[in-house]
Design a protein around this motif. Structure first.
Motif, mmCIF file in Angstrom:
data_model
loop_
_atom_site.group_PDB
_atom_site.id
_atom_site.type_symbol
_atom_site.label_atom_id
_atom_site.label_comp_id
_atom_site.label_asym_id
_atom_site.label_seq_id
_atom_site.Cartn_x
_atom_site.Cartn_y
_atom_site.Cartn_z
ATOM 1 N N LEU A 197 67.708 -18.142 109.154
ATOM 2 C CA LEU A 197 69.092 -17.744 109.386
ATOM 3 C C LEU A 197 69.851 -17.932 108.079
ATOM 4 N N ALA A 198 70.712 -16.965 107.762
ATOM 5 C CA ALA A 198 71.555 -17.097 106.572
ATOM 6 C C ALA A 198 72.985 -16.707 106.912
ATOM 7 N N LEU A 199 73.925 -17.423 106.329
ATOM 8 C CA LEU A 199 75.330 -17.028 106.324
ATOM 9 C C LEU A 199 75.645 -16.593 104.900
ATOM 10 N N VAL A 200 76.207 -15.401 104.766
ATOM 11 C CA VAL A 200 76.445 -14.824 103.446
ATOM 12 C C VAL A 200 77.912 -14.410 103.353
ATOM 13 N N LYS A 201 78.649 -15.025 102.409
ATOM 14 C CA LYS A 201 80.059 -14.685 102.227
ATOM 15 C C LYS A 201 80.193 -13.694 101.071
ATOM 16 N N VAL A 202 80.919 -12.595 101.346
ATOM 17 C CA VAL A 202 81.131 -11.539 100.354
ATOM 18 C C VAL A 202 82.625 -11.258 100.285
ATOM 19 N N ALA A 203 83.174 -11.266 99.072
ATOM 20 C CA ALA A 203 84.580 -10.943 98.869
ATOM 21 C C ALA A 203 84.666 -9.613 98.136
ATOM 22 N N GLY A 204 85.582 -8.794 98.569
ATOM 23 C CA GLY A 204 85.737 -7.510 97.899
ATOM 24 C C GLY A 204 86.842 -6.696 98.531
ATOM 25 N N LYS A 205 87.201 -5.626 97.830
ATOM 26 C CA LYS A 205 88.262 -4.731 98.309
ATOM 27 C C LYS A 205 87.788 -3.297 98.173
ATOM 28 N N ARG B 67 75.077 -9.265 95.897
ATOM 29 C CA ARG B 67 75.518 -9.763 94.578
ATOM 30 C C ARG B 67 76.357 -8.724 93.853
ATOM 31 N N GLU B 68 75.972 -7.468 93.971
ATOM 32 C CA GLU B 68 76.689 -6.383 93.295
ATOM 33 C C GLU B 68 78.031 -6.082 93.940
ATOM 34 N N LEU B 69 78.235 -6.551 95.165
ATOM 35 C CA LEU B 69 79.449 -6.216 95.915
ATOM 36 C C LEU B 69 80.418 -7.377 96.060
ATOM 37 N N GLY B 70 80.125 -8.513 95.429
ATOM 38 C CA GLY B 70 81.062 -9.637 95.479
ATOM 39 C C GLY B 70 80.565 -10.857 96.221
ATOM 40 N N LEU B 71 79.268 -11.138 96.125
ATOM 41 C CA LEU B 71 78.707 -12.329 96.773
ATOM 42 C C LEU B 71 79.436 -13.576 96.299
ATOM 43 N N VAL B 72 79.860 -14.397 97.237
ATOM 44 C CA VAL B 72 80.577 -15.632 96.926
ATOM 45 C C VAL B 72 79.705 -16.850 97.190
ATOM 46 N N GLU B 73 79.035 -16.861 98.357
ATOM 47 C CA GLU B 73 78.333 -18.063 98.783
ATOM 48 C C GLU B 73 77.239 -17.696 99.779
ATOM 49 N N VAL B 74 76.145 -18.488 99.753
ATOM 50 C CA VAL B 74 75.044 -18.299 100.686
ATOM 51 C C VAL B 74 74.648 -19.646 101.264
ATOM 52 N N GLY B 75 74.441 -19.686 102.576
ATOM 53 C CA GLY B 75 73.887 -20.858 103.254
ATOM 54 C C GLY B 75 72.658 -20.401 104.031
#
Length: 171
Positions: free
Chosen positions: A96-104, A149-157
């Motif tokens: 299981l992974a939680l992936v935070k992505v920031a972007g506009k 990563r190319e779209l604004g990866l912030v954090e991965v758990g």
């Protein structure tokens, strides 16, 4: 004189143990003392009375080292059984992974499109970010992270790998 290099293989070990204080420390101490690396480690209670746990360990090493690890784990008192899923054949592995992505703008739309392709669920959203939940084989999660990563990866758990034998029998 040349020292022969042995091929290192990835192994998934299920260790069935008494659910008691200090057992995880004993097992990780065994790895540390001998210089073995743990790539992934998960622990879960697996009995109704909370007396038994399954520890899933992913490690790498040549076959003699894996055999030694297994033998040393089996000698620990609270260990009931050590199963090398890799050697037993067909098994299922999931993570299981939680992936935070920031972007506009377009990056945000593209992140949602890719998440849909990977069957990732949006578990949190703001006007500036998403948190995706993704389950699957480790390679699938790795691929998703590379794209994000190319779209604004912030954090991965990541939870670590859980594995189980295929078929009706209990390992």
């Amino acid at each position: 004189m040349k020292i022969a290099q042995q091929a290192s293989e990835r192994h998934v070990l299920n260790v069935i143990v008494d659910n008691e204080p200090g057992i995880l420390a004993k097992i990780t101490g065994l790895f540390t003392a001998r210089g073995y690396n743990i790539d992934s480690l998960t622990v879960a209670d697996i009995s109704e009375d909370h007396a038994i746990s399954r520890i899933t360990i992913v490690t790498n090493g040549p076959e003699p080292v894996i055999d030694q690890i297994r033998a040393q784990l089996e000698r620990l008192v609270p260990v009931h059984k050590v199963i090398d899923l890799t050697e037993h054949g067909a098994h299922v592995e999931r993570e299981l992974a939680l992936v935070k992505v920031a972007g506009k703008g377009d990056d945000r739309v593209e992140a949602l499109r890719i998440a849909e392709l990977f069957r990732a669920n949006v578990v949190d959203t703001t006007t500036q970010s998403f948190v995706f939940e993704l389950t699957g084989a480790p390679d699938k999660i790795d691929s998703f992270i590379v794209l994000m990563r190319e779209l604004g990866l912030v954090e991965v758990g990541r939870s670590g790998i859980v594995g189980m034998m295929r078929g009706p029998d209990r390992a």
